[in-house]
Design an enzyme around this catalytic site. Structure first.
Site, PDB file in Angstrom:
ATOM      1  N   HIS A 163     -12.446  -6.105   7.769  1.00 31.55           N
ATOM      2  CA  HIS A 163     -12.801  -5.648   6.545  1.00 31.55           C
ATOM      3  C   HIS A 163     -14.089  -4.646   6.994  1.00 31.55           C
ATOM      4  O   HIS A 163     -14.947  -4.709   5.942  1.00 31.55           O
ATOM      5  CB  HIS A 163     -13.402  -6.934   6.799  1.00 31.55           C
ATOM      6  CG  HIS A 163     -11.859  -7.695   5.734  1.00 31.55           C
ATOM      7  ND1 HIS A 163     -11.748  -8.461   6.913  1.00 31.55           N
ATOM      8  CD2 HIS A 163     -11.107  -8.873   4.504  1.00 31.55           C
ATOM      9  CE1 HIS A 163     -10.775  -9.482   6.000  1.00 31.55           C
ATOM     10  NE2 HIS A 163     -10.667  -8.893   4.817  1.00 31.55           N
ATOM     11  N   GLU A 198       0.716  -0.761  -0.061  1.00 30.74           N
ATOM     12  CA  GLU A 198       0.293  -0.103  -0.114  1.00 30.74           C
ATOM     13  C   GLU A 198       1.047   1.279   0.157  1.00 30.74           C
ATOM     14  O   GLU A 198       0.327   2.222  -0.790  1.00 30.74           O
ATOM     15  CB  GLU A 198      -1.264  -0.128   1.379  1.00 30.74           C
ATOM     16  CG  GLU A 198      -1.900  -1.477   1.094  1.00 30.74           C
ATOM     17  CD  GLU A 198      -1.879  -2.030   1.446  1.00 30.74           C
ATOM     18  OE1 GLU A 198      -0.791  -2.608   1.901  1.00 30.74           O
ATOM     19  OE2 GLU A 198      -2.321  -3.350   1.305  1.00 30.74           O
TER      20      GLU A 198
END
Lengths: 466, 400
Positions: B203, B133
């Protein structure tokens, strides 16, 4: 299909030869993927074997059946029945052109740069040294808040900068002022940034030495280490998409190369084939941390292999070696569209910055020994003197001249005012200033009016704009 | 069984006049066009199936002030991921420098937002990156600093944190620190966010407050397909780095008649979804559907009660005028978000509104948020600011 044809006669053990047909196609895919980065021919297998000189792998039949077909085996691995951990890797040699006496060792490696270019390089090195001395002193006298010198690394700056063009974008870390100088950043421009005055392109927002110049294609320096590395990969990708016949170069120290950003930057450049030169100035120290506390492997250069990137290690104190390596690296980037890693070994002669006294962690003798034995400036001076292009008289004359120019720029920069206080609130966003900034600006204005002594703006060109 | 068949037949009538489907790129793969009501995600967000917030008729769509200027035109009944897909198609088609990259975007993305893009625009413009990322965002900054349009995808907002340094220290400050010599306004970072019913700690997160605290960034959260397409195109074209957080529970569950034209919606502007006179309720993303349910519960329990519901849309810069005007009218404010209470963005809104509207307030400003815990799996429905909790907050505010 090819593998099946080879099965019957070459097989020694049935289980090893029973390659499922659905895997067979992977060997074709692997071969295609491997083509770019690794040769899977016997010659490279031999090279790999030769690399582990102290150990012979017990290989099974050295034929195509031995090839590893897993999708992850991009390098074309082969099976072995020897349980062997690789503990020694071959050390990467260090490329040089000049010896410490400034003499070209192998005549063919002399790039035969023009007299003008060589003298520019040398004079810039002296200018850089003189500017560093004066600005370091300025910080000591409280005239600027902070400074970082470049002593010892002049050849990494000038050698690499000379091999590039203004079309090549530069991302630096903080010890690359020589690159800017080579490109044409003026003494006034250096001083303006260090003094945070009204001419600073950065509008007085950053600490000294955080230079940037759009016209010279040199991205503004930021303090966090290594962040520029994957950014350079992105910029290089943009260049590739534009079809630009140019590359990006990103400088960083061996300490910054421990940051995660280094790994993501070089890995992405390799997988996305970005035309970027990763230039590591390995100067032996990250503030007080010596290289042996920074990494245990063979420097930064050894990491290139891991990422599938063409790599060279050079003598960073040798202008011509740095030049040659950068020139070829640029050619590889531009013509082959691939990243390159250059590790330039050098020595940080100065302290990390004005906030550091390196005698706390290394002896003064270590520093003076380096200066005496291997000075990049001295080596190049000897080179140009051997060409008959320089003399003691010219040395004295230029030192005097450049010092005079620096002092003049210095005095002028010091006289100038800081940018308007208005610039505190601008450029946070592009486009319209959001309401919170407008409101906060008015709050500041109100308190500035109420407390004119605490908020004296006489050192600034102006206060807040109405 | 019967319900499913009806849903499918409704699905086939997804384009109202005019009939041409060619414009809707996302519908090229018809197997992915689905109607909302039976989707398991919808069960976790009960208000979604019958929400009046979603614009399901063309008349409604073109009556809204921000879309009136389109003067009609083709629409398609599509969900949020298809709307995002549409926006990405448009962005890449109209801007040659635009590229989309991140983990798994090439085959279409784990939430199908990038379906069809790689085949159409080529592997040099839509591509997978390695799993990093910090690298993805930094790469985007570099592209943008070279004048290109970089659309980065982070697979889940929960995984944006390795890129925190690049977003906060670099992207946010790029223009300011260079005195305007350089900028990375062409960067947009998209990420799925918020609860999905079974996401647990990693999540389900809503990290908008972390980025609201970095001057120089913009943060945008759409509530519906029409909003997603318009806000995403605006974000991509905005001259600032924008973080675009897409509530993942809405990807398949939220369906609207989305105009096929190239349109944008304004950043930094909230939208009043329901006018009311008694209490102002502010939320964003999927929480708005919870609030809609809570309002219905409260208005039923308190006859005559009318609540005003505002979708903030942009977290930073946020539309203080719309919220303050509303609170000056109602005298009461409730803010609700899934993110934990402490340090959550509701605190920022509350502090600013109490400064502006102190004497007008009839009750303390209420915040109905996730608890100060990591996002739990088995306890999700006890954790989230449910319709029940929101309805209670409305009642408490009214009876203060």
């Amino acid at each position: 299909m090819l593998l099946r044809a080879l099965l019957p006669s070459a097989c020694r053990a049935a289980d090893r030869c029973a390659i499922p047909s659905n895997l067979a196609r992977y060997s074709v895919a692997l071969a295609a993927a491997s083509r770019r980065r690794f040769k899977t021919s016997a010659s490279s297998q031999n090279a790999t074997s030769a690399a582990h000189q102290n150990h012979q792998f017990q290989e099974s039949t050295p034929d195509k059946l031995n090839k590893v077909l897993f999708p992850g085996a991009l390098g074309g691995s082969f099976y072995t029945e020897s349980l062997h951990f690789i503990k020694d890797y071959p050390t990467i040699p260090t490329y040089r052109v000049l010896n410490t006496d400034g003499a070209v060792i192998v005549p063919d490696s002399d790039p035969n740069l023009s007299k003008d270019l060589c003298l520019k390089i040398y004079k810039d090195m002296l200018t850089l040294n003189a500017m560093d001395t004066i600005l370091y002193e300025a910080q000591r006298q409280g005239r600027i808040s902070f400074y970082m010198t470049n002593y010892g690394e002049e050849a990494t700056h000038m050698g690499s900068a000379a091999a590039l063009s203004l079309d090549d974008m530069v991302f630096g870390q903080y010890r690359e002022a020589g690159v800017l100088l080579h490109r044409g950043f003026s003494l006034d421009e250096f001083m303006s940034q260090c003094y945070s005055n009204e001419l600073d392109y950065g509008k007085g927002r950053q600490m000294p030495v955080h230079y940037g110049s759009r016209k010279l294609n040199f991205q503004t320096i930021s303090s966090p280490l290594g962040t520029q590395i994957p950014q350079a990969t992105g910029a290089a990708y943009a260049y590739k998409r534009d079809g630009k016949k140019a590359c990006v170069i990103v400088y960083f120290g061996e300490g910054a190369a421990s940051e995660g950003d280094f790994h993501s930057g070089i890995n992405m450049a390799a997988t996305l084939e970005a035309p970027v030169i990763f230039f590591c100035r390995n100067n032996g120290y990250a503030i007080s941390t010596p290289a042996h506390e920074q990494y245990a492997g063979d420097g930064i250069a050894s990491r290139g292999h891991g990422y599938g990137v063409a790599t060279i290690r050079v003598d960073g104190n040798d202008v011509l070696a740095v030049y040659n390596a950068t020139k070829e690296a640029r050619r590889m980037c531009v013509e082959e569209g691939r990243p390159v890693l250059i590790e330039a070994l050098t020595y940080r002669v100065g302290h990390h910055s004005t906030s550091d006294d390196s005698s706390a962690y290394r002896s003064k003798k270590e520093v003076t020994d380096w200066q005496k034995t291997d000075s990049p400036v001295t080596r190049f001076r000897k080179y140009i003197e051997s060409k008959g292009w320089w003399s003691d008289a010219e040395e004295a004359s230029w030192r005097q001249e450049t010092r005079k120019q620096i002092l003049k720029a210095f005095a002028e920069a010091e006289r100038k005012k800081k940018p308007a206080v208005e610039e505190l609130f601008t450029d946070v966003y592009g486009g319209e200033m959001p309401w919170n900034l407008k409101e906060q600006k008015e709050k500041l204005r109100a308190v500035m009016e109420k407390y004119p002594v605490e908020y004296d703006t006489s050192d600034f060109t102006a206060g807040l704009r109405s | 069984m019967a319900t499913r068949r009806i849903a499918l037949s409704v699905g086939r009538k997804f384009v109202q006049k005019p009939k041409s489907l060619a414009a809707c790129a996302c519908l090229q793969n018809r197997s992915y066009a689905s109607s909302s009501n039976n989707h398991p995600d919808a069960a976790s967000l009960p208000g979604l199936a019958t929400s009046k917030i979603l614009r399901s008729s063309r008349d409604q769509v073109f009556a809204t002030p921000e879309l009136k200027h389109l003067g009609g035109g083709e629409t398609a009944k599509i969900n949020l991921y298809q709307a995002v897909n549409e926006a990405l198609h448009t962005a890449l088609a109209k801007d040659d420098t635009a590229v989309l990259f991140g983990e798994d975007v090439s085959f279409g993305g784990v939430f199908r937002c990038s379906m069809g893009l790689a085949p159409k625009f080529g592997a040099d413009r839509v591509f997978n990156t390695p799993l990093t990322e910090q690298g993805i965002v930094a790469f985007g900054i570099g592209l943008a600093s070279a004048g290109h349009t970089a659309i980065a995808e982070i697979q889940f907002a929960d995984y944006v944190f390795p890129a925190f340094d690049q977003l906060v220290n670099e992207a946010a400050k790029y223009r300011y620190r260079s005195g305007g010599e350089f900028s990375c306004g062409g960067l947009t970072v998209r990420m799925p966010c918020m609860a999905i019913g079974h996401g647990g700690l990693y999540h389900s997160q809503s990290p908008e407050a972390f980025f609201a605290h970095a001057p120089g960034l913009k943060v945008v959260i759409p509530r519906s397909p029409i909003q997603a397409k318009g806000l995403l195109l605006a974000a991509i074209r905005d001259p600032n780095p924008v973080i675009f957080m897409e509530p993942k529970i809405l990807y398949r569950g939220a369906v609207e008649q989305v105009p096929m034209a190239d349109y944008t919606l304004p950043l930094g502007k909230a939208e009043v979804l329901k006018e009311g006179k008694d209490v102002t309720i502010v939320g964003w993303g999927s929480q708005l559907y919870v609030l809609e349910t809570a309002i219905a519960m409260a208005e039923k329990a308190i006859p005559g009660l009318s609540c005003e519901l505002i979708d903030l849309r942009s977290i930073v810069p946020w539309d203080i005028e719309t919220v303050a005007n509303s609170v000056n009218k109602t005298g009461r404010l409730i803010i609700s978000h899934e993110a934990p209470q402490t340090g959550g963005f509701a605190g920022e809104i509350a502090a600013t509104i109490q400064e502006r509207c102190f004497l007008r307030l009839e009750a303390p400003i209420q915040r109905v948020t996730g608890w100060d815990t990591p996002f739990p799996l088995a306890f999700e429905r006890f954790y989230v600011p449910s319709a029940a909790r929101c309805a209670e907050a409305i009642k408490d505010t009214m009876s203060y």
